[in-house]
Scaffold this motif. Sequence first.
Motif, PDB file in Angstrom:
ATOM      1  N   GLU A  60       0.847  -1.183   0.000  1.00  0.00           N
ATOM      2  CA  GLU A  60       0.000   0.000   0.000  1.00  0.00           C
ATOM      3  C   GLU A  60       0.883   1.234   0.000  1.00  0.00           C
ATOM      4  N   MET A  61       0.475   2.234  -0.755  1.00  0.00           N
ATOM      5  CA  MET A  61       1.186   3.503  -0.776  1.00  0.00           C
ATOM      6  C   MET A  61       0.248   4.564  -0.232  1.00  0.00           C
ATOM      7  N   HIS A  62       0.667   5.211   0.838  1.00  0.00           N
ATOM      8  CA  HIS A  62      -0.137   6.278   1.429  1.00  0.00           C
ATOM      9  C   HIS A  62       0.402   7.625   0.961  1.00  0.00           C
ATOM     10  N   ALA A  63      -0.324   8.671   1.280  1.00  0.00           N
ATOM     11  CA  ALA A  63       0.070  10.001   0.831  1.00  0.00           C
ATOM     12  C   ALA A  63       1.435  10.399   1.381  1.00  0.00           C
ATOM     13  N   GLY A  64       1.790   9.960   2.581  1.00  0.00           N
ATOM     14  CA  GLY A  64       3.064  10.333   3.180  1.00  0.00           C
ATOM     15  C   GLY A  64       4.192   9.386   2.861  1.00  0.00           C
ATOM     16  N   ALA A  65       3.982   8.455   1.939  1.00  0.00           N
ATOM     17  CA  ALA A  65       5.010   7.454   1.650  1.00  0.00           C
ATOM     18  C   ALA A  65       6.269   8.075   1.061  1.00  0.00           C
ATOM     19  N   ALA A  66       6.140   9.188   0.349  1.00  0.00           N
ATOM     20  CA  ALA A  66       7.320   9.821  -0.249  1.00  0.00           C
ATOM     21  C   ALA A  66       8.294  10.277   0.819  1.00  0.00           C
ATOM     22  N   PHE A  67       7.809  10.551   2.019  1.00  0.00           N
ATOM     23  CA  PHE A  67       8.677  11.022   3.086  1.00  0.00           C
ATOM     24  C   PHE A  67       9.433   9.887   3.761  1.00  0.00           C
ATOM     25  N   ARG A  68       9.101   8.648   3.431  1.00  0.00           N
ATOM     26  CA  ARG A  68       9.738   7.509   4.091  1.00  0.00           C
ATOM     27  C   ARG A  68      10.580   6.657   3.155  1.00  0.00           C
ATOM     28  N   LEU A  69      10.822   7.090   1.939  1.00  0.00           N
ATOM     29  CA  LEU A  69      11.492   6.242   0.968  1.00  0.00           C
ATOM     30  C   LEU A  69      12.861   6.790   0.572  1.00  0.00           C
ATOM     31  N   GLY A  70      13.847   6.675   1.426  1.00  0.00           N
ATOM     32  CA  GLY A  70      15.230   7.002   1.115  1.00  0.00           C
ATOM     33  C   GLY A  70      15.433   8.400   0.576  1.00  0.00           C
ATOM     34  N   PHE A  71      16.055   8.495  -0.593  1.00  0.00           N
ATOM     35  CA  PHE A  71      16.354   9.782  -1.226  1.00  0.00           C
ATOM     36  C   PHE A  71      15.089  10.595  -1.413  1.00  0.00           C
ATOM     37  N   PHE A  72      14.005   9.911  -1.732  1.00  0.00           N
ATOM     38  CA  PHE A  72      12.763  10.618  -1.990  1.00  0.00           C
ATOM     39  C   PHE A  72      12.215  11.264  -0.728  1.00  0.00           C
ATOM     40  N   ALA A  73      12.670  10.822   0.439  1.00  0.00           N
ATOM     41  CA  ALA A  73      12.248  11.481   1.669  1.00  0.00           C
ATOM     42  C   ALA A  73      12.745  12.923   1.664  1.00  0.00           C
ATOM     43  N   PHE A  74      14.022  13.118   1.313  1.00  0.00           N
ATOM     44  CA  PHE A  74      14.561  14.473   1.265  1.00  0.00           C
ATOM     45  C   PHE A  74      13.940  15.272   0.125  1.00  0.00           C
ATOM     46  N   PHE A  75      13.806  14.649  -1.030  1.00  0.00           N
ATOM     47  CA  PHE A  75      13.226  15.320  -2.195  1.00  0.00           C
ATOM     48  C   PHE A  75      11.775  15.701  -1.915  1.00  0.00           C
ATOM     49  N   GLY A  76      11.008  14.754  -1.381  1.00  0.00           N
ATOM     50  CA  GLY A  76       9.595  15.001  -1.081  1.00  0.00           C
ATOM     51  C   GLY A  76       9.423  16.043   0.003  1.00  0.00           C
ATOM     52  N   ALA A  77      10.262  15.966   1.044  1.00  0.00           N
ATOM     53  CA  ALA A  77      10.167  16.950   2.116  1.00  0.00           C
ATOM     54  C   ALA A  77      10.553  18.332   1.609  1.00  0.00           C
ATOM     55  N   GLY A  78      11.555  18.403   0.740  1.00  0.00           N
ATOM     56  CA  GLY A  78      11.950  19.690   0.172  1.00  0.00           C
ATOM     57  C   GLY A  78      10.847  20.285  -0.675  1.00  0.00           C
ATOM     58  N   CYS A  79      10.248  19.463  -1.513  1.00  0.00           N
ATOM     59  CA  CYS A  79       9.139  19.952  -2.356  1.00  0.00           C
ATOM     60  C   CYS A  79       7.961  20.397  -1.496  1.00  0.00           C
ATOM     61  N   ALA A  80       7.654  19.606  -0.484  1.00  0.00           N
ATOM     62  CA  ALA A  80       6.540  19.957   0.394  1.00  0.00           C
ATOM     63  C   ALA A  80       6.833  21.260   1.130  1.00  0.00           C
ATOM     64  N   SER A  81       8.082  21.443   1.539  1.00  0.00           N
ATOM     65  CA  SER A  81       8.458  22.668   2.234  1.00  0.00           C
ATOM     66  C   SER A  81       8.318  23.875   1.307  1.00  0.00           C
ATOM     67  N   LEU A  82       8.781  23.731   0.066  1.00  0.00           N
ATOM     68  CA  LEU A  82       8.648  24.833  -0.895  1.00  0.00           C
ATOM     69  C   LEU A  82       7.185  25.173  -1.155  1.00  0.00           C
ATOM     70  N   VAL A  83       6.378  24.152  -1.333  1.00  0.00           N
ATOM     71  CA  VAL A  83       4.948  24.376  -1.579  1.00  0.00           C
ATOM     72  C   VAL A  83       4.311  25.039  -0.359  1.00  0.00           C
ATOM     73  N   PHE A  84       4.678  24.565   0.840  1.00  0.00           N
ATOM     74  CA  PHE A  84       4.119  25.130   2.064  1.00  0.00           C
ATOM     75  C   PHE A  84       4.437  26.626   2.170  1.00  0.00           C
ATOM     76  N   TRP A  85       5.705  26.973   1.951  1.00  0.00           N
ATOM     77  CA  TRP A  85       6.103  28.381   2.058  1.00  0.00           C
ATOM     78  C   TRP A  85       5.483  29.223   0.942  1.00  0.00           C
ATOM     79  N   ALA A  86       5.399  28.680  -0.268  1.00  0.00           N
ATOM     80  CA  ALA A  86       4.788  29.437  -1.373  1.00  0.00           C
ATOM     81  C   ALA A  86       3.320  29.707  -1.087  1.00  0.00           C
ATOM     82  N   VAL A  87       2.596  28.688  -0.616  1.00  0.00           N
ATOM     83  CA  VAL A  87       1.173  28.874  -0.290  1.00  0.00           C
ATOM     84  C   VAL A  87       1.037  29.845   0.875  1.00  0.00           C
ATOM     85  N   GLY A  88       1.929  29.739   1.845  1.00  0.00           N
ATOM     86  CA  GLY A  88       1.880  30.643   2.993  1.00  0.00           C
ATOM     87  C   GLY A  88       2.091  32.086   2.596  1.00  0.00           C
ATOM     88  N   ILE A  89       3.065  32.332   1.736  1.00  0.00           N
ATOM     89  CA  ILE A  89       3.338  33.707   1.289  1.00  0.00           C
ATOM     90  C   ILE A  89       2.177  34.245   0.458  1.00  0.00           C
TER      91      ILE A  89
END
Length: 109
Positions: A60-89
């Motif tokens: 099963e793949m959940h919505a937060g799975a990108a944050f738990r899969l090795g390299f993609f954890a950093f990539f996914g967290a970085g993208c999520a952080s950018l989206v979070f800050w862009a939406v916030g601004i």
Amino acid sequence: MSMEVGSMSPDGRYRWDGHAWQLANPESAETATAASPPVAMSAPAPIYQASGFPAAQRVEMHAGAAFRLGFFAFFGAGCASLVFWAVGIIALVAFGGAAAVMGALGSHT
């Protein structure tokens, strides 16, 4: 390497006639080329399962799975952080602009 006429091969199936190897027992050649019946193989032992249904592996793949899969954890967290800050601004600018407009409208009364 010279071979004596009539000498047997190491496996005992062929005899040297001076020019080529010949079958030592020609009648055994007929039995060797005859089709043999298939060998009956026993079925493998059944695997014990607690339930009556076959075990299945489920992935099963959940919505937060990108944050738990090795390299993609950093990539996914970085993208999520950018989206979070862009939406916030964008929200801050939008709400700040709305507040300024409402403040401007309210000061003219």
